[in-house]
Each structure stands twice: as C-alpha cells, then as structure tokens.
Design an enzyme around this catalytic site. Sequence first.
Site, PDB file in Angstrom:
ATOM      1  N   ARG A  28      10.796   5.272   3.713  1.00 16.54           N
ATOM      2  CA  ARG A  28       9.782   4.239   3.487  1.00 16.54           C
ATOM      3  C   ARG A  28      10.350   2.918   3.982  1.00 16.54           C
ATOM      4  O   ARG A  28      11.277   2.367   3.383  1.00 16.54           O
ATOM      5  CB  ARG A  28       9.424   4.144   2.003  1.00 16.54           C
ATOM      6  CG  ARG A  28       8.358   3.088   1.678  1.00 16.54           C
ATOM      7  CD  ARG A  28       8.061   3.094   0.184  1.00 16.54           C
ATOM      8  NE  ARG A  28       7.000   2.172  -0.164  1.00 16.54           N
ATOM      9  CZ  ARG A  28       7.186   0.889  -0.484  1.00 16.54           C
ATOM     10  NH1 ARG A  28       8.420   0.389  -0.482  1.00 16.54           N
ATOM     11  NH2 ARG A  28       6.171   0.116  -0.788  1.00 16.54           N
TER      12      ARG A  28
ATOM     13  N   LYS B 236       6.841  -1.894  -6.559  1.00 13.88           N
ATOM     14  CA  LYS B 236       5.393  -2.047  -6.376  1.00 13.88           C
ATOM     15  C   LYS B 236       4.926  -3.285  -7.133  1.00 13.88           C
ATOM     16  O   LYS B 236       4.273  -3.198  -8.182  1.00 13.88           O
ATOM     17  CB  LYS B 236       4.653  -0.798  -6.882  1.00 13.88           C
ATOM     18  CG  LYS B 236       4.872   0.438  -6.041  1.00 13.88           C
ATOM     19  CD  LYS B 236       4.181   0.325  -4.687  1.00 13.88           C
ATOM     20  CE  LYS B 236       4.325   1.583  -3.866  1.00 13.88           C
ATOM     21  NZ  LYS B 236       3.660   1.468  -2.545  1.00 13.88           N
TER      22      LYS B 236
ATOM     23  N   SER C 235      -0.653   8.974  -3.341  1.00 15.93           N
ATOM     24  CA  SER C 235      -0.443   8.263  -4.596  1.00 15.93           C
ATOM     25  C   SER C 235      -1.730   8.249  -5.419  1.00 15.93           C
ATOM     26  O   SER C 235      -2.829   8.144  -4.864  1.00 15.93           O
ATOM     27  CB  SER C 235      -0.018   6.817  -4.325  1.00 15.93           C
ATOM     28  OG  SER C 235       1.182   6.755  -3.602  1.00 15.93           O
TER      29      SER C 235
END
Length: 231
Positions: free
Chosen positions: A53, A151, A122
């Site tokens: 990521r 996040k 997700s």
Amino acid sequence: MSIAPPEGKGPLRRERLRTARLYFVCDARPGGADPEPLLRAALGGGVDIVQLREKQLGRAEIERAASTFRRIADTYSALFIVNDDPDLARACDADGVHVGQDDASVEEARAVLGPNAIVGQSTHSEEQIAAANERDIDYFAVGPVWETPTKPGRAAVGLELVTHAAEVASKPFFAIGGIGPLNAGEVVAAGAERMCVVRAIRDAPSPGVAAEALRRAFEVEGSRRGVAPGG
C-alpha cells in the site's frame, strides 16, 4: 507487463486465503528503508498475506518495491496483494488487489485481473458487509475496529461490527484497525478468525516477534473454546 495468471493459480490462491490468519499491510519503503528485512521478519513470524500500500511514491519506485514483495511472498508461500490499483496488481504479477469503497470498483478489478485473482474490499457498516457477501469478491475487511492514524477521520466501528460479520459472512473476512498484540485477543473473542494490521508489525521493535504474538491470539482463544486454532 505480466499476462493473466495460469488457471491453476486460482484454486491455490483461494486455499491460501481460506487458511490465512494474519494479513500485513506495508508501504513500499517502510521508514524510508528497503522493505525486504521487514517482510522477511513479518512472514517468518507468521504473516500469511502481505499487501503493498503506497500513496506517495512514483510508479517506477512502487514497481521496484513490488518485485521485492513478490519474491519474498513466494519464498514464504504467502499471498501478495496490491492496494487500490488493479492495473498495478496485474503489472506486478500480484495475486490480487484490495479496493476501498471509493476506489476502483470490484467489477473493474475483476475485469482487469480475471477470475483467478484475489479481490478484496473494505467494509465499514452492516450494509456494506451485506453488499460484500453478494459481490464477486474473495474476502472483505471490517473496520477500523478502533480508530487508527492509518485511516485519519474514519470513525471506529467497534467490536460489535466484527461480531456481526462473524454471524453473517459468507466468505472470509479480516478485522482491521488499531489491532495489536495487546488487544488482538478481544478481536478473536468477538468472532474474527482473521486479522489485518499495519503499525503493529511495521513499527514494532521486533516485527517477527509481533507477528508471532498476534498469531498466538488465535491459539489462546481457540484453547478457551476447546477448538484447534482456526477451527
């Protein structure tokens, strides 16, 4: 650029997903360093899936890192997933892609990668879990269980959503968000058979030890229930 994977890879990938317990999300250059030592420690400690990521670096540098992720994943018979970008996943010969609710669509990911790739998504609510159960995906993530700087601005969903997912999921799911060795047992007790982490391994003084500690949460909870780990 890689071509579509051979037909035989699909069943092997899905079997590895079925038996997976620990999923590690890692950037291309953790702490500005070569990712290989961290990946080897994490996978050696019990990680089953590693995801690349990366939001900051250019495509060429990401692809260079991806070659390391692919090689190390193969060394440990682990799955290698790319975040957000199906085209990048195809170019890097990844096993699949993980998309968010606002990223490339599941349909787009499947069209680019084909039926033998792993596609994950997700989820953050009961409604999104219900939709995930019906979509052409192989797994979904539930979270963030607790608020996490990974996040920012995303509200925690709590352990209640993990329990709900465990009750209704028709495919594998991973609890994610703020999970570490000290609270992993709570997540497993809530019903999760799989978990996904970032900082708990990436930022640990000993990533391999951290991975081992996270896996022990399944063993401890399994012993309490009187079942084998993952049973």
